[in-house]
Design a protein around this motif. Sequence first.
Motif, PDB file in Angstrom:
ATOM      1  N   THR A 110       0.791  -1.185  -0.076  1.00 46.18           N
ATOM      2  CA  THR A 110      -0.157   0.157  -0.060  1.00 46.18           C
ATOM      3  C   THR A 110       0.780   1.168  -0.003  1.00 46.18           C
ATOM      4  OG1 THR A 110      -0.078   0.239   2.290  1.00 46.18           O
ATOM      5  CG2 THR A 110      -1.806  -1.352   1.319  1.00 46.18           C
ATOM      6  N   SER A 111       0.218   2.243  -0.417  1.00 47.82           N
ATOM      7  CA  SER A 111       1.038   3.815  -0.329  1.00 47.82           C
ATOM      8  C   SER A 111       1.582   3.869   0.997  1.00 47.82           C
ATOM      9  CB  SER A 111       0.032   4.708  -0.655  1.00 47.82           C
ATOM     10  OG  SER A 111      -1.053   4.824   0.178  1.00 47.82           O
ATOM     11  N   LYS A 112       0.764   3.685   2.037  1.00 49.44           N
ATOM     12  CA  LYS A 112       1.162   3.637   3.598  1.00 49.44           C
ATOM     13  C   LYS A 112       2.376   2.891   3.591  1.00 49.44           C
ATOM     14  CE  LYS A 112      -0.847   3.964   7.944  1.00 49.44           C
ATOM     15  NZ  LYS A 112      -0.556   2.663   8.916  1.00 49.44           N
ATOM     16  N   GLU A 113       2.350   1.339   3.475  1.00 52.13           N
ATOM     17  CA  GLU A 113       3.286   0.609   3.761  1.00 52.13           C
ATOM     18  C   GLU A 113       4.789   1.099   3.006  1.00 52.13           C
ATOM     19  OE1 GLU A 113       1.236  -3.366   4.069  1.00 52.13           O
ATOM     20  OE2 GLU A 113       1.519  -2.879   2.200  1.00 52.13           O
ATOM     21  N   PHE A 114       4.682   1.556   1.715  1.00 52.17           N
ATOM     22  CA  PHE A 114       5.586   2.185   1.105  1.00 52.17           C
ATOM     23  C   PHE A 114       6.390   3.298   1.607  1.00 52.17           C
ATOM     24  CE2 PHE A 114       7.265   5.100  -2.426  1.00 52.17           C
ATOM     25  CZ  PHE A 114       8.244   4.254  -2.981  1.00 52.17           C
ATOM     26  N   ASN A 115       5.434   4.178   1.919  1.00 49.81           N
ATOM     27  CA  ASN A 115       5.915   5.392   2.607  1.00 49.81           C
ATOM     28  C   ASN A 115       6.697   5.307   3.831  1.00 49.81           C
ATOM     29  OD1 ASN A 115       5.320   7.431   0.500  1.00 49.81           O
ATOM     30  ND2 ASN A 115       3.114   7.511   1.154  1.00 49.81           N
ATOM     31  N   GLU A 116       6.268   4.488   4.516  1.00 50.38           N
ATOM     32  CA  GLU A 116       6.896   4.089   5.908  1.00 50.38           C
ATOM     33  C   GLU A 116       8.076   3.174   5.808  1.00 50.38           C
ATOM     34  OE1 GLU A 116       3.706   2.225   8.321  1.00 50.38           O
ATOM     35  OE2 GLU A 116       2.728   4.171   8.573  1.00 50.38           O
ATOM     36  N   THR A 117       8.037   2.216   4.848  1.00 55.89           N
ATOM     37  CA  THR A 117       9.310   1.152   4.721  1.00 55.89           C
ATOM     38  C   THR A 117      10.398   1.716   4.282  1.00 55.89           C
ATOM     39  OG1 THR A 117       7.469  -0.350   4.167  1.00 55.89           O
ATOM     40  CG2 THR A 117       9.559  -1.183   3.812  1.00 55.89           C
ATOM     41  N   TYR A 118      10.237   2.765   3.301  1.00 59.41           N
ATOM     42  CA  TYR A 118      11.531   3.138   2.365  1.00 59.41           C
ATOM     43  C   TYR A 118      11.934   4.769   2.722  1.00 59.41           C
ATOM     44  CZ  TYR A 118      10.505  -0.970  -0.058  1.00 59.41           C
ATOM     45  OH  TYR A 118      10.485  -2.326  -0.253  1.00 59.41           O
ATOM     46  N   GLU A 119      10.995   5.122   3.964  1.00 53.72           N
ATOM     47  CA  GLU A 119      11.691   6.382   4.859  1.00 53.72           C
ATOM     48  C   GLU A 119      13.005   6.543   4.770  1.00 53.72           C
ATOM     49  OE1 GLU A 119       9.492   8.874   5.799  1.00 53.72           O
ATOM     50  OE2 GLU A 119      11.165  10.067   7.082  1.00 53.72           O
ATOM     51  N   TYR A 120      13.616   5.503   5.003  1.00 51.85           N
ATOM     52  CA  TYR A 120      15.271   5.467   5.331  1.00 51.85           C
ATOM     53  C   TYR A 120      16.023   5.971   3.840  1.00 51.85           C
ATOM     54  CZ  TYR A 120      15.656   1.072   2.411  1.00 51.85           C
ATOM     55  OH  TYR A 120      15.501   0.162   1.498  1.00 51.85           O
ATOM     56  N   VAL A 121      15.462   5.970   2.732  1.00 51.65           N
ATOM     57  CA  VAL A 121      16.069   6.347   1.603  1.00 51.65           C
ATOM     58  C   VAL A 121      16.399   7.581   1.567  1.00 51.65           C
ATOM     59  CG1 VAL A 121      15.939   6.174  -1.133  1.00 51.65           C
ATOM     60  CG2 VAL A 121      14.824   4.363   0.560  1.00 51.65           C
ATOM     61  N   LYS A 122      15.525   8.433   2.342  1.00 48.48           N
ATOM     62  CA  LYS A 122      15.556   9.935   2.344  1.00 48.48           C
ATOM     63  C   LYS A 122      17.109  10.102   3.082  1.00 48.48           C
ATOM     64  CE  LYS A 122      11.044  11.414   2.552  1.00 48.48           C
ATOM     65  NZ  LYS A 122       9.890  11.886   3.399  1.00 48.48           N
ATOM     66  N   LYS A 123      17.434   9.182   3.780  1.00 48.47           N
ATOM     67  CA  LYS A 123      18.877   9.282   4.733  1.00 48.47           C
ATOM     68  C   LYS A 123      19.969   8.980   4.024  1.00 48.47           C
ATOM     69  CE  LYS A 123      16.092   9.914   8.978  1.00 48.47           C
ATOM     70  NZ  LYS A 123      15.100   8.926   9.343  1.00 48.47           N
ATOM     71  N   SER A 124      19.750   8.281   3.321  1.00 48.41           N
ATOM     72  CA  SER A 124      20.948   7.279   2.404  1.00 48.41           C
ATOM     73  C   SER A 124      21.588   8.410   1.285  1.00 48.41           C
ATOM     74  CB  SER A 124      20.483   6.115   1.452  1.00 48.41           C
ATOM     75  OG  SER A 124      19.568   6.557   0.279  1.00 48.41           O
ATOM     76  N   GLU A 125      22.760   8.068   1.081  1.00 52.35           N
ATOM     77  CA  GLU A 125      23.676   9.025   0.534  1.00 52.35           C
ATOM     78  C   GLU A 125      23.181   9.209  -0.996  1.00 52.35           C
ATOM     79  OE1 GLU A 125      28.371   9.865  -0.106  1.00 52.35           O
ATOM     80  OE2 GLU A 125      27.615   9.242   1.679  1.00 52.35           O
ATOM     81  N   SER A 126      22.748   8.059  -1.702  1.00 50.00           N
ATOM     82  CA  SER A 126      22.539   8.074  -3.195  1.00 50.00           C
ATOM     83  C   SER A 126      21.056   8.368  -3.281  1.00 50.00           C
ATOM     84  CB  SER A 126      22.798   6.611  -3.711  1.00 50.00           C
ATOM     85  OG  SER A 126      21.947   5.657  -2.851  1.00 50.00           O
ATOM     86  N   LYS A 127      20.128   8.527  -2.184  1.00 48.60           N
ATOM     87  CA  LYS A 127      18.828   9.008  -2.412  1.00 48.60           C
ATOM     88  C   LYS A 127      18.000   7.841  -3.242  1.00 48.60           C
ATOM     89  CE  LYS A 127      19.348  12.702  -0.170  1.00 48.60           C
ATOM     90  NZ  LYS A 127      18.856  12.908   1.350  1.00 48.60           N
ATOM     91  N   ARG A 128      18.554   6.692  -3.099  1.00 44.48           N
ATOM     92  CA  ARG A 128      17.752   5.703  -3.876  1.00 44.48           C
ATOM     93  C   ARG A 128      18.416   4.050  -3.470  1.00 44.48           C
ATOM     94  NH1 ARG A 128      18.552   5.841  -9.906  1.00 44.48           N
ATOM     95  NH2 ARG A 128      17.745   7.906  -9.403  1.00 44.48           N
ATOM     96  N   ASP A 129      17.441   3.056  -3.551  1.00 45.28           N
ATOM     97  CA  ASP A 129      17.738   1.868  -3.326  1.00 45.28           C
ATOM     98  C   ASP A 129      17.369   1.007  -4.385  1.00 45.28           C
ATOM     99  OD1 ASP A 129      18.485  -0.480  -2.081  1.00 45.28           O
ATOM    100  OD2 ASP A 129      17.355  -0.124  -0.202  1.00 45.28           O
ATOM    101  N   GLU A 130      18.349   0.698  -5.455  1.00 47.50           N
ATOM    102  CA  GLU A 130      17.780   0.050  -6.382  1.00 47.50           C
ATOM    103  C   GLU A 130      17.720  -1.417  -6.319  1.00 47.50           C
ATOM    104  OE1 GLU A 130      19.468   1.374 -10.406  1.00 47.50           O
ATOM    105  OE2 GLU A 130      20.270   3.320  -9.489  1.00 47.50           O
ATOM    106  N   ASP A 131      18.347  -1.816  -5.077  1.00 47.27           N
ATOM    107  CA  ASP A 131      18.192  -3.383  -4.993  1.00 47.27           C
ATOM    108  C   ASP A 131      16.857  -3.633  -4.777  1.00 47.27           C
ATOM    109  OD1 ASP A 131      21.019  -3.622  -5.510  1.00 47.27           O
ATOM    110  OD2 ASP A 131      21.189  -3.152  -3.271  1.00 47.27           O
ATOM    111  N   LYS A 132      15.823  -2.898  -4.376  1.00 50.19           N
ATOM    112  CA  LYS A 132      14.670  -3.274  -3.985  1.00 50.19           C
ATOM    113  C   LYS A 132      13.676  -3.323  -5.084  1.00 50.19           C
ATOM    114  CE  LYS A 132      14.852  -3.198   0.542  1.00 50.19           C
ATOM    115  NZ  LYS A 132      16.487  -3.169   0.776  1.00 50.19           N
TER     116      LYS A 132
END
Length: 502
Positions: free
Chosen positions: A35-57
């Motif tokens: 769901t949109s909610k799950e997505f927004n919660e689960t990948y919140e961490y990407v905001k803090k990552s240096e590359s600003k993306r998680d292409e493995d997912k």
Amino acid sequence: MIFENQYIQERIKKADELRSEGINPYPNITKPAVTSKEFNETYEYVKKSESKRDEDKSVTLKGRIKLLRIMGKAAFAKLEDSCGLVQIYYSRDELPEGYYNKIKKLIEVGDIVEATGFPFITQTGELTLHCKDLKIITKAISPLPEKFHGLQDAETRYRQRYLDMIVNPKVKDIFIQRSRIVSLVRRFFESKTFLEVETPMLHPIPGGANAKPFITHHNALNVERYLRVAPELYLKRLIVGGMEAVFEINRNFRNEGMDHTHNPEFTMIEFYWAYHRYTDLMNITEELFEYLFLNLQLPKILNYGDKRVDFSTPFAKISYIDSLTSIGNIPADITSDKEKIINFLNQNNIKVDPNLTLGYLQAELFDNFVEDKLIDPTFITDFPIDISPLARRSDENPQIAERFELFIAGREIANGFSELNDPIDQYERFKAQVEAKDATGDEEAMHMDLDYVRALSYGMPPTAGEGIGIDRLVMILTNQHSIRDVLLFPAMRPEVAIQTND
RNA sequence: GUCUCGUUAGCUCAGUCGGUAGAGCAUCUCACUUUUAAUGAGGGGGCCCUAGGUUCGAAUCCUAGACGGGACACCA
């Protein structure tokens, strides 16, 4: 034809173009999605990552396109699902070869899509799905109303509630809250060992309330049937039969006027409790409100329009007669004298039938001078017996019924009483109602229900019963001022346009 | 049921004193690979709720009706 509108025609053409590209605009596919909610919660961490993306997912989202911004070879869209909004991004070079140009103009606002890709953060800092794949799941051939103002027209909102819900997401919140309230009410009574039952909606004799019924015809038996105005008489038959605590949450039908507090079909809970009195009902009603407020996490003081309603328990309790004076400011020396009441009402420009009994005249006083002043929850107790044809007489004062009504924000929310269980008394009261019906043509007076009297003749233990209007309860708890805003599909006159068109 | 207000493009709304029907969004064409109601340029789109009436001429004035909102009455 229903689809002759030019905008619909354009969209039908797009659905056909999709088909000629080998893409089914209505595929029967479902891929597991978050769901949109799950997505927004689960990948919140990407905001803090240096590359600003998680292409493995690899994540799949499904939803309706609510906003679409196409910028040449790349596009952003906002998808809406049951949890809210989520943004996706798709571009020519990230989708399969040639696919972007195929679908760029064929997938549009209103369509339901499935998007698969990886989470990333845009330049403006929004968590977004970077699509590797974008499929249309359902083509919408009718365009959505305007994205900013939404759908304002009340008539269209009520007639096409589905559209209202798509475009005005807050509407859904009211109905989610309504569902929770009904569920909690049910859970509350179950926890008190009440048994939920279902009794007939098609009544041979309308009963249980003073109301004009809908009439229908049963072909197989060739008899008239009445849509029930209340389940009361059936529920009490169950008490006779040995069920000691029952409730029913269901629809009642009354063939009367419609306005912002009345719909021809409305939902009530009625519950009946053997070996209890009306005072027990007031206690359990307070408990129910405490339970609702706790589980809905509502503050004890709610705004209702410009009113502030304090739901702190215990609720105020005042007798019917006392309320006329203490709340209605009617001099105490006139409230028990027919002549004086009639004079008083006439002085206040209220016309009444002088043949009314004392109880009905007192009801006129109450309705005109007291009811709308009852803002905080208030139990009005000890009703005149002649306006309470199903309630038990007080053992101390035979002119008074062991009955109360609960008022909140100037409106009746609940009505409860110790039930009349003397079969002879009940028979006489039915008779009086039938006579009133014949004499005055009162279409709302009750009918004689001999089987109900017969049931009582086998013995109904002392019982207390109460009805709570669910729609009005939801209105008060959600701060809605029209019953149509708490009914998914409120009653409407037949729609002219759509009938003559086809 | 009564009173009152409303009905103009798919949606949200303007429309002056009665004189060729308007805007924004949406749609179509073009441009645009990180937007936030995206942006820029251009085009198309109307049973002005319906039926009568007044008038040289009615979206506009009058009458009746349909549908809707609000208030009142009845009721819960």
